[in-house]
Design an enzyme around this catalytic site. Structure first.
Site, PDB file in Angstrom:
ATOM      1  N   HIS A   1       0.854  -1.190   0.000  1.00 17.35           N
ATOM      2  CA  HIS A   1       0.000   0.000   0.000  1.00 17.35           C
ATOM      3  C   HIS A   1       0.888   1.237   0.000  1.00 17.35           C
ATOM      4  CE1 HIS A   1      -3.196   2.823   1.148  1.00 17.35           C
ATOM      5  NE2 HIS A   1      -4.039   1.866   0.756  1.00 17.35           N
TER       6      HIS A   1
ATOM      7  N   ASP B   1      -7.957  -5.400  -0.104  1.00 23.46           N
ATOM      8  CA  ASP B   1      -8.378  -6.236  -1.240  1.00 23.46           C
ATOM      9  C   ASP B   1      -7.992  -7.696  -1.092  1.00 23.46           C
ATOM     10  OD1 ASP B   1      -7.455  -3.335  -2.899  1.00 23.46           O
ATOM     11  OD2 ASP B   1      -9.500  -4.111  -2.843  1.00 23.46           O
TER      12      ASP B   1
END
Ligand code: SDX
Length: 430
Positions: A306, A364
């Site tokens: 991320h 996700d």
């Protein structure tokens, strides 16, 4: 603003720039006069060190793994609240009182239908069109049907457009799914709450009564809360930039949907499940870990890493808990993909490559397993992300439009192309 200053010396000339402090989180150096002062731009492709705006909506601490909506921790909102309450909070800045909540829910409920003529848009798409292609097209077309809420200078029209977007996204998403599988559209039912209504529109068929499982509806609602907003991510920045030109809110949301579709962003939930499916079994994990570490292999572990979180994505923890709840409710004892996901996470989190690069599972990673168990095919996963993120996009768009200092966003560049040169007639070209 504190009195801290940043000094910049270029060719022996020193200049001071103000340091602006936020409520919490990193301060910023105000370099808005840099070009006027120095004739130079800053250079920050990917905006890793750039604050594009001031905002009061969402705060992320990537090192701590913290996510706050208007100051409230995501864990508390996911555990105690519901999605429409979070929508109210993101839009208005405070948790609603009971009367405010009832009024908001009623307003959203009354806008869940779409103009009947819009159903014809779907038939223009091939049945096998990716539902995100449908979402971009149909949401962009909303501005052709709702002219009475496209004047962004009118606060009433801004709020009507906001309510319409929040209310109609589930209906459009469900219609995209139904069209894809060749089943008739199911109209919204005003006696169902937001997430139950969405599941009903997706999975009910005219031939029989469809009872929404309340445990699954609660899980869907919590998944929507987790995806609602996330500071200045790529799709939100797209919505802000589109909105800065004065484009109508429906067009701006369509731009956000287009950006979210990418596998590096919202498309990662679909890509992560496809990756887990490709890995297939625990014994193939080392092969894929090696590929993820191989600089010459474009393969990445989808659902990992991320830009901001250099610790565990707090949403991924809640999502993992939700995955177990949904599988238990559905009586799914052992999902091989969940086994692969959990073993992959265990191995990755102990591998020097991932540890050194601070790569953790993001939202996700587990969402695909949960959404598949709820009955959605992988190509619907990003549609669900877009459905939930619409309130974040709208809240950020509204904040930008209502900012008195707002101007059109227009970044510059470092030009490394050809210097000025004269035209060469074709007969002289070699
Ligand atoms: C979302 O911004 C948001 O907030 C987004 C989001 C939201 O709610 O809006 O949180 C939603 O988009 C989550 C992210 C979903 N994407 C994925 O899961 C795709 C896989 N992840 C990567 O593509 C990547 O981690 C990004 C895109 C998420 C972040 O990219 P960055 O910040 O530009 O980091 P990077 O690509 O520069 O990677 C840093 C290093 C690189 O190695 P080096 O060049 O330094 O040697 O880490 C490596 C990368 O090769 N790396 C990975 C990796 N992610 C980064 N290596 C293997 N697998 C990965 N998943």
């Amino acid at each position: 603003m504190g009195d801290t200053k940043a000094n910049l010396t270029i060719d022996g000339t020193s200049r001071e720039y103000s340091v602006l402090d936020g409520t919490i989180g990193p301060s910023v150096v105000d370099i808005s006069s840099l070009y006027k002062d120095t004739g130079m731009f800053t250079f920050d492709p990917g905006f890793t060190s750039t604050a594009s705006c001031e905002s009061k909506i969402t705060y992320i601490d990537g090192d701590e793994g913290t996510l706050l909506y208007r100051g409230y921790p995501i864990e508390q909102l996911a555990d105690h609240g519901d999605f429409l309450e979070s929508c109210y909070l993101l839009l208005y800045g405070e948790l609603p009182t009971r009367p405010q909540k009832e009024d908001f829910v009623n307003r959203v409920t009354k806008h869940t239908m779409i103009h009947e003529q819009m159903s014809r848009f779907f038939t223009g798409f091939r049945r096998d069109a990716h539902p995100m292609a449908v979402m971009v097209g149909v949401v962009g077309a909303l501005s052709a049907f709702y002219h009475d809420s496209t004047d962004i200078a009118d606060p009433h029209q801004r709020m009507v457009a906001s309510i319409r977007m929040i209310a109609k996204m589930p209906t459009i998403a469900a219609m995209a799914y139904k069209y894809h599988i060749g089943q008739p559209f199911v109209y919204p039912k005003n006696d169902l709450d937001y997430s139950a209504n969405f599941l009903h529109m997706c999975f009910a068929v005219p031939c029989e009564e469809y009872k929404v499982n309340p445990v699954l509806a609660r899980a869907m609602d919590r998944i929507f809360i987790l995806h609602a907003d996330h500071e200045q991510n790529a799709s939100t920045s797209t919505v802000r930039l589109a909105g800065s030109s004065g484009a109508n809110p429906f067009a701006c949301i369509a731009a956000g949907i287009a950006c979210l579709w990418g596998p590096a962003h919202g498309g990662a939930n679909e890509a992560a499940l496809n990756m887990l499916t490709e890995i297939g079994s625990v014994d193939r994990i080392p092969e894929f870990i090696a590929r993820a570490k191989d600089k010459n292999d474009p393969f990445r572990l989808m659902g990992f890493g991320h830009r901001v979180y250099k610790n565990y994505d707090p949403r991924a923890r809640i999502m993992q808990k939700t995955t177990h709840e949904v599988l238990a409710e559905l009586g799914i004892k052992d999902d091989p993909l969940l086994d692969v996901a959990m073993e992959l996470e265990r191995i990755a989190l102990s591998d020097e490559y991932f540890v050194s690069k601070k790569l953790y599972p993001n939202i996700d990673f587990y969402s695909g397993i949960t959404l598949r168990a709820l009955g959605f095919p992988p190509h619907m996963f990003t549609v669900l992300f877009a459905l939930a993120r619409t309130v974040g996009w709208i809240a950020q768009w509204k904040e930008m439009v209502e900012d008195p200092g707002q101007r059109i966003g227009r970044p510059r560049q470092l030009y490394t192309g050809a210097p000025k040169r004269d035209y060469v007639p074709v007969e002289q070209r070699r």
